[in-house]
Design a protein around this motif. Structure first.
Motif, PDB file in Angstrom:
ATOM      1  N   ILE A 176       0.835  -1.205   0.000  1.00 24.15           N
ATOM      2  CA  ILE A 176       0.000   0.000   0.000  1.00 24.15           C
ATOM      3  C   ILE A 176       0.869   1.255   0.000  1.00 24.15           C
ATOM      4  O   ILE A 176       0.634   2.207  -0.759  1.00 24.15           O
ATOM      5  N   VAL A 177       1.903   1.271   0.834  1.00 24.18           N
ATOM      6  CA  VAL A 177       2.805   2.426   0.888  1.00 24.18           C
ATOM      7  C   VAL A 177       3.485   2.630  -0.457  1.00 24.18           C
ATOM      8  O   VAL A 177       3.589   3.764  -0.962  1.00 24.18           O
ATOM      9  N   THR A 178       3.951   1.558  -1.082  1.00 21.53           N
ATOM     10  CA  THR A 178       4.610   1.651  -2.380  1.00 21.53           C
ATOM     11  C   THR A 178       3.665   2.199  -3.443  1.00 21.53           C
ATOM     12  O   THR A 178       4.034   3.049  -4.259  1.00 21.53           O
ATOM     13  N   GLN A 179       2.423   1.717  -3.430  1.00 23.55           N
ATOM     14  CA  GLN A 179       1.451   2.189  -4.413  1.00 23.55           C
ATOM     15  C   GLN A 179       1.094   3.660  -4.191  1.00 23.55           C
ATOM     16  O   GLN A 179       0.880   4.396  -5.165  1.00 23.55           O
ATOM     17  N   LEU A 180       1.021   4.091  -2.958  1.00 29.02           N
ATOM     18  CA  LEU A 180       0.754   5.510  -2.689  1.00 29.02           C
ATOM     19  C   LEU A 180       1.898   6.376  -3.203  1.00 29.02           C
ATOM     20  O   LEU A 180       1.677   7.505  -3.678  1.00 29.02           O
ATOM     21  N   TRP A 181       3.121   5.877  -3.116  1.00 33.58           N
ATOM     22  CA  TRP A 181       4.270   6.591  -3.686  1.00 33.58           C
ATOM     23  C   TRP A 181       4.090   6.755  -5.196  1.00 33.58           C
ATOM     24  O   TRP A 181       4.350   7.822  -5.771  1.00 33.58           O
ATOM     25  N   LEU A 182       3.610   5.698  -5.857  1.00 32.05           N
ATOM     26  CA  LEU A 182       3.372   5.760  -7.296  1.00 32.05           C
ATOM     27  C   LEU A 182       2.216   6.702  -7.629  1.00 32.05           C
ATOM     28  O   LEU A 182       2.245   7.381  -8.659  1.00 32.05           O
ATOM     29  N   VAL A 183       1.203   6.746  -6.779  1.00 34.54           N
ATOM     30  CA  VAL A 183       0.090   7.670  -6.985  1.00 34.54           C
ATOM     31  C   VAL A 183       0.598   9.109  -7.018  1.00 34.54           C
ATOM     32  O   VAL A 183       0.163   9.929  -7.838  1.00 34.54           O
ATOM     33  N   LEU A 184       1.542   9.422  -6.138  1.00 39.94           N
ATOM     34  CA  LEU A 184       2.085  10.777  -6.081  1.00 39.94           C
ATOM     35  C   LEU A 184       2.951  11.109  -7.291  1.00 39.94           C
ATOM     36  O   LEU A 184       3.082  12.281  -7.656  1.00 39.94           O
ATOM     37  N   SER A 185       3.534  10.110  -7.916  1.00 41.44           N
ATOM     38  CA  SER A 185       4.535  10.372  -8.949  1.00 41.44           C
ATOM     39  C   SER A 185       3.972  10.435 -10.361  1.00 41.44           C
ATOM     40  O   SER A 185       4.687  10.820 -11.295  1.00 41.44           O
ATOM     41  N   GLY A 186       2.706  10.057 -10.567  1.00 46.73           N
ATOM     42  CA  GLY A 186       2.165  10.097 -11.920  1.00 46.73           C
ATOM     43  C   GLY A 186       0.696   9.730 -11.959  1.00 46.73           C
ATOM     44  O   GLY A 186       0.058   9.496 -10.929  1.00 46.73           O
ATOM     45  N   ASN A 187       0.147   9.675 -13.174  1.00 46.70           N
ATOM     46  CA  ASN A 187      -1.253   9.321 -13.400  1.00 46.70           C
ATOM     47  C   ASN A 187      -1.326   7.967 -14.103  1.00 46.70           C
ATOM     48  O   ASN A 187      -0.968   7.847 -15.281  1.00 46.70           O
ATOM     49  N   PHE A 188      -1.778   6.944 -13.398  1.00 36.08           N
ATOM     50  CA  PHE A 188      -1.857   5.604 -13.976  1.00 36.08           C
ATOM     51  C   PHE A 188      -3.278   5.051 -13.852  1.00 36.08           C
ATOM     52  O   PHE A 188      -3.467   3.899 -13.437  1.00 36.08           O
ATOM     53  N   ALA A 189      -4.262   5.887 -14.220  1.00 31.56           N
ATOM     54  CA  ALA A 189      -5.666   5.483 -14.126  1.00 31.56           C
ATOM     55  C   ALA A 189      -5.942   4.937 -12.724  1.00 31.56           C
ATOM     56  O   ALA A 189      -5.509   5.520 -11.743  1.00 31.56           O
ATOM     57  N   TRP A 190      -6.643   3.804 -12.640  1.00 32.84           N
ATOM     58  CA  TRP A 190      -6.934   3.243 -11.302  1.00 32.84           C
ATOM     59  C   TRP A 190      -6.045   2.032 -10.988  1.00 32.84           C
ATOM     60  O   TRP A 190      -6.310   1.285 -10.068  1.00 32.84           O
ATOM     61  N   LEU A 191      -4.943   1.868 -11.730  1.00 32.09           N
ATOM     62  CA  LEU A 191      -4.073   0.721 -11.483  1.00 32.09           C
ATOM     63  C   LEU A 191      -3.535   0.711 -10.056  1.00 32.09           C
ATOM     64  O   LEU A 191      -3.577  -0.312  -9.370  1.00 32.09           O
ATOM     65  N   ASN A 192      -3.002   1.836  -9.606  1.00 36.34           N
ATOM     66  CA  ASN A 192      -2.460   1.889  -8.246  1.00 36.34           C
ATOM     67  C   ASN A 192      -3.559   1.743  -7.206  1.00 36.34           C
ATOM     68  O   ASN A 192      -3.393   1.059  -6.197  1.00 36.34           O
ATOM     69  N   TRP A 193      -4.691   2.376  -7.451  1.00 36.30           N
ATOM     70  CA  TRP A 193      -5.765   2.372  -6.453  1.00 36.30           C
ATOM     71  C   TRP A 193      -6.394   1.000  -6.302  1.00 36.30           C
ATOM     72  O   TRP A 193      -6.737   0.595  -5.185  1.00 36.30           O
TER      73      TRP A 193
END
Length: 470
Positions: free
Chosen positions: A240-257
């Motif tokens: 979850i922490v890793t994915q939140l880092w990715l959420v902050l770094s770009g727009n990847f639709a709902w893949l991270n969420w």
């Protein structure tokens, strides 16, 4: 069967189901607001034309019975309504059997959309939403504790998402192995976010640390999902922490969420689970049958993961029940962008008044800072990134886009951030040019106020106009 349910995951199920319902809502809203220009009867890749050459067996969809733009809109907005009801917890107010059926409604509606969505829906997060959405139907409601089999299958999906992505990186671009991919990725990713420039300019040793941490999270941590608690919860929390880092770094639709939502299903959250009767026999039989079928189908993504020719984001059945995942097996070192411009001049000249169309999520105007759109997905903007990589990626739809801009098509113009031409007065000619974009450094940002700098590369499309017959 006492082993059939896991009451301790009551709150985990609640968070997972409500999170998934929210993502369903975003997905259906994206479809409702964008489909006319992309897939409609007068869209760039019309659904009726696709249905004429595709069988129901190959691409199951309600639209094989009948297609109209009104029906597509009705399905998309109905999906929004059902998703909102699930988000509000309506399934908990229904009998168990009705809750199962209600969760299958958005899955069936979205399957119908994805299976006629063509290149606009050819991404891993579409199949992931369908696979997870199908499983959610058998997770139960307040009448029964969460079934162990479904909780295991959700972890199995999470494992394939993370481990598959890790394998494709290690086997793919050399920069993942020498830990240098993030020297480029934040700048060259399909759709940067408001913090992407900041991430790009982090010190290179930190970039290397990011890549190493990513490899650990994707190649080692997934195995811990199948260990006893609290180790499994710790593994899910790290994801979850890793994915939140990715959420902050770009727009990847709902893949991270959706990966975050999946990870919550593996967390053992503290809760006082209510006392409920044992699961009914019909429900136990149904869940066990579904679980056995999905485990059987899983052999294909497993063979793909162990193969040296591993592929990313492939569905092995038309219902998207079990799929393989992965992302960014290769990373671009340079960012190219296609800039589309129009003019009223006829004939057009090099020094004509060429005005650029501005997209919502891709670089264009140098001073326009990237915005956060995810989990909402800008489908046209995303494919424009592929068009810049090679005209071959855009052959199916780019001509249709230019044609609709020349017509002043209102549905197409609504997908843009800004059109320099009103619908009632479209340009006479349109051209496209290829530029190399890069983030400005601190000095350039201070002097110009622009977050982007660009260099002309070549013409992408010569000046084009509608034919006289139109």
């Amino acid at each position: 069967m006492d082993w059939f349910t896991a009451p301790g995951y009551w709150l985990s199920r609640l968070v997972f189901q409500r999170g998934l319902a929210a993502l369903y809502l975003v997905a259906f809203l994206t479809a409702a607001l964008q489909f006319r220009a992309l897939l409609g009867e007068r869209g760039m890749t019309p659904v009726p034309r696709y249905l004429a050459r595709t069988s129901f067996r190959r691409a199951p969809s309600l639209f094989h019975l009948r297609y109209s733009d009104r029906l597509f809109a009705g399905c998309a907005w109905a999906g929004c309504a059902v998703s909102a009801a699930l988000l509000a917890g309506v399934d908990s107010l229904l009998p168990l059997w009705a809750g199962v059926l209600l969760w299958l409604v958005p899955w069936a509606l979205y399957l119908s959309i994805v299976n006629v969505g063509q290149t606009w829906y050819a991404f891993g997060w579409e199949s992931l939403l369908l696979e997870v959405g199908f499983l959610s139907a058998f997770l139960g409601n307040d009448e029964v504790a969460p079934p162990v089999v479904v909780l295991f299958l959700l972890r199995w999906v999470l494992f394939r998402v993370e481990f598959g992505a890790g394998l494709i990186k290690i086997r793919g671009d050399r920069c993942w192995r020498d830990l240098t991919c993030l020297y480029y990725h934040h700048e060259t990713q399909p759709m940067p976010g408001p913090l992407s420039r900041f991430f790009h300019q982090l010190p290179k040793p930190l970039h290397r640390l990011e890549v190493a941490a990513n490899h650990f999270t994707q190649l080692v941590v997934p195995f811990l999902l199948f260990t006893p608690q609290p180790i499994a919860s710790a593994a899910a929390a790290l994801m979850i922490v890793t994915q939140l880092w990715l959420v902050l770094s770009g727009n990847f639709a709902w893949l991270n969420w959706i990966t975050i939502v999946l990870a919550f299903s593996a967390l053992l959250l503290p809760t006082d689970a209510p006392s409920v009767p044992p699961a009914p026999l019909w429900y136990e039989v149904l869940v066990l049958a579904v679980g056995a079928g999905l485990l059987f189908l899983s052999h294909r993504p497993v063979l793909n993961m162990v193969s040296r020719r591993q592929v990313m984001n492939r569905s092995y059945d038309p219902l998207h029940l079990v799929n393989t995942y992965g992302a960014f097996g290769s990373v671009g070192r340079v960012r190219y962008e296609v800039v589309i411009e129009g003019t009223y001049d006829d004939p057009p000249r090099q020094d004509s008044d060429w005005r650029a169309y501005e997209f919502r999520g891709k670089p264009g105007e140098l001073g326009h800072w990237p915005r956060q759109f995810a989990p909402y997905h800008l489908r046209l903007d995303w494919l424009m990134w592929f068009a810049a990589l090679s005209p071959g990626y855009a052959g199916e739809w780019f001509g249709g886009l230019v044609e609709r801009l020349l017509e002043g098509d209102r549905a197409t113009l609504r997908l843009l951030r800004r059109s320099p031409f009103p619908p009632e007065a479209p340009p006479r000619h349109i051209r496209a040019r290829l530029f190399r974009y890069r983030f400005t450094d601190r000095r350039e940002l201070r002097e110009t106020g622009a977050c982007w700098a660009r260099t002309y590369v070549r013409d992408y499309l010569p000046p084009t106009r509608l034919t006289a017959s139109r």
